[in-house]
Write a protein that holds these residues in place. Structure first.
Motif, PDB file in Angstrom:
ATOM      1  N   ALA A  49       0.845  -1.196   0.000  1.00 58.32           N
ATOM      2  CA  ALA A  49       0.000   0.000   0.000  1.00 58.32           C
ATOM      3  C   ALA A  49       0.877   1.240   0.000  1.00 58.32           C
ATOM      4  CB  ALA A  49      -0.924   0.014   1.222  1.00 58.32           C
ATOM      5  N   ASP A  50       0.280   2.367  -0.391  1.00 55.54           N
ATOM      6  CA  ASP A  50       0.953   3.664  -0.405  1.00 55.54           C
ATOM      7  C   ASP A  50       0.524   4.446   0.831  1.00 55.54           C
ATOM      8  OD1 ASP A  50       1.974   6.170  -0.849  1.00 55.54           O
ATOM      9  OD2 ASP A  50       0.983   6.494  -2.784  1.00 55.54           O
ATOM     10  N   VAL A  51       1.467   4.665   1.750  1.00 52.98           N
ATOM     11  CA  VAL A  51       1.122   5.315   3.019  1.00 52.98           C
ATOM     12  C   VAL A  51       0.746   6.783   2.833  1.00 52.98           C
ATOM     13  CG1 VAL A  51       3.471   6.070   3.613  1.00 52.98           C
ATOM     14  CG2 VAL A  51       1.857   5.475   5.440  1.00 52.98           C
ATOM     15  N   THR A  52       1.124   7.377   1.718  1.00 51.66           N
ATOM     16  CA  THR A  52       0.766   8.794   1.497  1.00 51.66           C
ATOM     17  C   THR A  52      -0.664   8.951   0.994  1.00 51.66           C
ATOM     18  OG1 THR A  52       1.564   8.853  -0.801  1.00 51.66           O
ATOM     19  CG2 THR A  52       3.172   9.301   0.936  1.00 51.66           C
ATOM     20  N   ALA A  53      -1.286   7.839   0.585  1.00 53.57           N
ATOM     21  CA  ALA A  53      -2.680   7.866   0.119  1.00 53.57           C
ATOM     22  C   ALA A  53      -3.353   6.579   0.573  1.00 53.57           C
ATOM     23  CB  ALA A  53      -2.738   8.015  -1.403  1.00 53.57           C
ATOM     24  N   PRO A  54      -3.625   6.416   1.865  1.00 52.94           N
ATOM     25  CA  PRO A  54      -4.133   5.147   2.392  1.00 52.94           C
ATOM     26  C   PRO A  54      -5.511   4.786   1.832  1.00 52.94           C
ATOM     27  CG  PRO A  54      -3.332   6.580   4.160  1.00 52.94           C
ATOM     28  CD  PRO A  54      -3.414   7.413   2.924  1.00 52.94           C
ATOM     29  N   GLY A  55      -5.620   3.541   1.368  1.00 52.96           N
ATOM     30  CA  GLY A  55      -6.910   2.998   0.970  1.00 52.96           C
ATOM     31  C   GLY A  55      -7.627   2.439   2.187  1.00 52.96           C
ATOM     32  N   PRO A  56      -8.803   1.841   1.999  1.00 54.29           N
ATOM     33  CA  PRO A  56      -9.599   1.361   3.132  1.00 54.29           C
ATOM     34  C   PRO A  56      -8.869   0.342   4.013  1.00 54.29           C
ATOM     35  CG  PRO A  56     -10.905   1.397   1.120  1.00 54.29           C
ATOM     36  CD  PRO A  56      -9.500   1.693   0.715  1.00 54.29           C
ATOM     37  N   GLU A  57      -8.139  -0.594   3.394  1.00 49.52           N
ATOM     38  CA  GLU A  57      -7.467  -1.625   4.192  1.00 49.52           C
ATOM     39  C   GLU A  57      -6.366  -1.026   5.057  1.00 49.52           C
ATOM     40  OE1 GLU A  57      -5.508  -6.091   3.662  1.00 49.52           O
ATOM     41  OE2 GLU A  57      -5.940  -4.865   1.880  1.00 49.52           O
ATOM     42  N   LEU A  58      -5.546  -0.168   4.473  1.00 45.82           N
ATOM     43  CA  LEU A  58      -4.483   0.474   5.252  1.00 45.82           C
ATOM     44  C   LEU A  58      -5.071   1.406   6.300  1.00 45.82           C
ATOM     45  CD1 LEU A  58      -1.563   1.064   5.911  1.00 45.82           C
ATOM     46  CD2 LEU A  58      -1.488   2.673   3.992  1.00 45.82           C
ATOM     47  N   ALA A  59      -6.139   2.113   5.966  1.00 42.23           N
ATOM     48  CA  ALA A  59      -6.773   3.017   6.936  1.00 42.23           C
ATOM     49  C   ALA A  59      -7.238   2.241   8.165  1.00 42.23           C
ATOM     50  CB  ALA A  59      -7.952   3.725   6.280  1.00 42.23           C
ATOM     51  N   ALA A  60      -7.812   1.059   7.952  1.00 46.89           N
ATOM     52  CA  ALA A  60      -8.275   0.248   9.074  1.00 46.89           C
ATOM     53  C   ALA A  60      -7.103  -0.218   9.929  1.00 46.89           C
ATOM     54  CB  ALA A  60      -9.069  -0.945   8.546  1.00 46.89           C
ATOM     55  N   VAL A  61      -6.018  -0.607   9.273  1.00 52.50           N
ATOM     56  CA  VAL A  61      -4.825  -1.065   9.987  1.00 52.50           C
ATOM     57  C   VAL A  61      -4.240   0.064  10.831  1.00 52.50           C
ATOM     58  CG1 VAL A  61      -2.414  -1.732   9.626  1.00 52.50           C
ATOM     59  CG2 VAL A  61      -4.234  -2.916   8.386  1.00 52.50           C
ATOM     60  N   LEU A  62      -4.120   1.238  10.256  1.00 47.54           N
ATOM     61  CA  LEU A  62      -3.559   2.379  10.981  1.00 47.54           C
ATOM     62  C   LEU A  62      -4.449   2.769  12.164  1.00 47.54           C
ATOM     63  CD1 LEU A  62      -2.410   4.571   7.935  1.00 47.54           C
ATOM     64  CD2 LEU A  62      -0.931   3.292   9.504  1.00 47.54           C
ATOM     65  N   GLY A  63      -5.742   2.647  11.993  1.00 44.32           N
ATOM     66  CA  GLY A  63      -6.675   3.001  13.058  1.00 44.32           C
ATOM     67  C   GLY A  63      -6.624   2.075  14.250  1.00 44.32           C
ATOM     68  N   ARG A  64      -6.142   0.839  14.047  1.00 44.21           N
ATOM     69  CA  ARG A  64      -6.053  -0.129  15.154  1.00 44.21           C
ATOM     70  C   ARG A  64      -4.671  -0.152  15.809  1.00 44.21           C
ATOM     71  NH1 ARG A  64      -8.758  -3.482  11.288  1.00 44.21           N
ATOM     72  NH2 ARG A  64      -6.775  -4.518  10.811  1.00 44.21           N
ATOM     73  N   ALA A  65      -3.677   0.455  15.198  1.00 46.46           N
ATOM     74  CA  ALA A  65      -2.295   0.310  15.654  1.00 46.46           C
ATOM     75  C   ALA A  65      -2.013   1.090  16.933  1.00 46.46           C
ATOM     76  CB  ALA A  65      -1.337   0.764  14.559  1.00 46.46           C
ATOM     77  N   ASP A  66      -1.168   0.498  17.775  1.00 45.81           N
ATOM     78  CA  ASP A  66      -0.649   1.204  18.953  1.00 45.81           C
ATOM     79  C   ASP A  66       0.597   2.004  18.606  1.00 45.81           C
ATOM     80  OD1 ASP A  66      -2.493  -0.101  20.892  1.00 45.81           O
ATOM     81  OD2 ASP A  66      -1.403  -1.897  20.247  1.00 45.81           O
ATOM     82  N   LEU A  67       1.292   1.562  17.551  1.00 47.62           N
ATOM     83  CA  LEU A  67       2.516   2.229  17.094  1.00 47.62           C
ATOM     84  C   LEU A  67       2.548   2.198  15.575  1.00 47.62           C
ATOM     85  CD1 LEU A  67       5.508   3.262  17.236  1.00 47.62           C
ATOM     86  CD2 LEU A  67       6.193   0.852  17.460  1.00 47.62           C
ATOM     87  N   VAL A  68       2.825   3.360  14.982  1.00 41.74           N
ATOM     88  CA  VAL A  68       3.084   3.448  13.547  1.00 41.74           C
ATOM     89  C   VAL A  68       4.486   4.015  13.384  1.00 41.74           C
ATOM     90  CG1 VAL A  68       2.424   4.458  11.336  1.00 41.74           C
ATOM     91  CG2 VAL A  68       0.655   3.814  12.999  1.00 41.74           C
ATOM     92  N   LEU A  69       5.375   3.241  12.773  1.00 42.79           N
ATOM     93  CA  LEU A  69       6.757   3.663  12.591  1.00 42.79           C
ATOM     94  C   LEU A  69       7.024   3.872  11.108  1.00 42.79           C
ATOM     95  CD1 LEU A  69       9.832   2.401  14.484  1.00 42.79           C
ATOM     96  CD2 LEU A  69       9.945   2.616  12.015  1.00 42.79           C
ATOM     97  N   LEU A  70       7.466   5.067  10.748  1.00 40.73           N
ATOM     98  CA  LEU A  70       7.761   5.415   9.357  1.00 40.73           C
ATOM     99  C   LEU A  70       9.251   5.226   9.095  1.00 40.73           C
ATOM    100  CD1 LEU A  70       5.639   8.712   9.132  1.00 40.73           C
ATOM    101  CD2 LEU A  70       4.953   6.397   8.427  1.00 40.73           C
ATOM    102  N   ALA A  71       9.604   4.128   8.442  1.00 47.04           N
ATOM    103  CA  ALA A  71      11.001   3.847   8.096  1.00 47.04           C
ATOM    104  C   ALA A  71      11.162   4.045   6.592  1.00 47.04           C
ATOM    105  CB  ALA A  71      11.385   2.438   8.519  1.00 47.04           C
TER     106      ALA A  71
END
Length: 306
Positions: A49-71
């Motif tokens: 997925a493209d983190v600069t334009a999150p689709g529905p699946e990535l949006a759901a994942v980001l919404g549940r995360a305790d930590l998001v690390l941008l490497a």
């Protein structure tokens, strides 16, 4: 139990991202890699997925995360700040591994001042391992997530060093950009003398051997990575100018005639450098003796001549 039940590492297929994926998973965090391509070993735990334009699946994942690390590269990370922080749940931690911190601090201040955030910068190649090595930590907004991630780094053997964003960028301009410029310039100067490197290695005293070893180490790396360190840090250019000015000052002291340095030519320079090193001087001298012993594989006291 991990303080981060669910983690997302964006760019986890890269060397730095992969190191943090391992750290989080070893601590028991359910960690998902997000990248533009699927790494060979991440078939079941990677989302393309493209983190600069999150689709529905990535949006759901980001919404549940305790930590998001941008490497990821700085341009991608800065572009991702707004969409990612809007999707993160309250109390989740945002982290990055950028080598320059001022831009991220400014972006967060402008668009997500309430999001807990720490910028990490491992001051070593990931292949070297984290044990005993420094990890710069720039805390934009402190909180329990920041403390938990820094503890995780410590538990993995790393040594977090807290800096402000300006301190970090000034420091890395010296420890990385300036250092690399010295080593590459040394190599270029040697190459242009026409010397045979086998003769050099056969006859060189320990300081020269160390510089040759540093040059060889850099040549085993990526020119693109070293180049990015030079152009991405806004303070790198001033560090290189300081290097060029220092070389001109040294040349003016020693002169171009065969007579060389006058009796007091370098006295002032050595006095200035003694003041600069201060109480660290003795410890660094001991470190150098140990390094020279390693080069010669001997238990003797080390070299004192140039």
């Amino acid at each position: 139990m991990s303080p981060f039940a669910r983690s997302v590492v964006v760019g986890g297929s890269g060397a730095v991202g992969d190191m943090f994926v391992g750290l989080l998973r070893d601590a028991g965090s359910r960690t998902l890699v997000v990248d533009l391509v699927t790494p060979a070993r991440e078939h079941d735990s990677c989302l393309v997925a493209d983190v600069t334009a999150p689709g529905p699946e990535l949006a759901a994942v980001l919404g549940r995360a305790d930590l998001v690390l941008l490497a990821v590269h700085e341009a991608v990370a800065l572009k991702a700040v707004v969409p990612v922080t809007r999707l993160m749940r309250p109390g989740a931690l945002l982290a990055d591994t950028l080598s320059v911190k001022a831009g991220m601090a400014a972006e967060l201040a402008a668009h997500a001042p309430g999001v807990e955030h720490v910028g990490l910068n491992p001051m070593f190649a990931p292949s070297a391992g984290m044990a005993g090595r420094p990890v710069s930590a720039v805390v934009t907004k402190d909180g329990p997530g920041v403390a938990a991630l820094l503890r995780l780094v410590e538990n993995g053997g790393g040594r977090p060093v807290r800096l402000s964003a300006p301190e970090h960028d000034r420091t890395t301009a010296a420890t990385q950009a300036l250092t690399h410029a010295v080593i590459v310039s040394f190599g270029l100067a040697l190459a242009r003398t026409g010397m045979d490197v086998r003769t050099l290695t056969a006859t060189a005293p320990p300081p020269h051997q160390v510089l040759l070893a540093l040059l060889a180490r850099m040549l085993g790396g990526s020119p693109e990575v070293y180049g990015e360190i030079q152009w991405s840090n806004p303070r790198a250019a001033s560090a290189r100018r300081a290097l060029a000015d220092a070389l001109r000052s040294f040349a003016s002291l020693v002169g171009d005639d065969s007579d060389g340095v006058g009796p007091d030519g370098l006295d002032g320079v050595f006095e200035e450098l003694h003041r600069f090193m201060g109480p660290e001087l003795a410890a660094r001298q001991d470190h150098c003796r140990e390094l020279f012993r390693t080069i010669h594989r001997t238990d003797e006291e080390g070299e004192t001549d140039p």
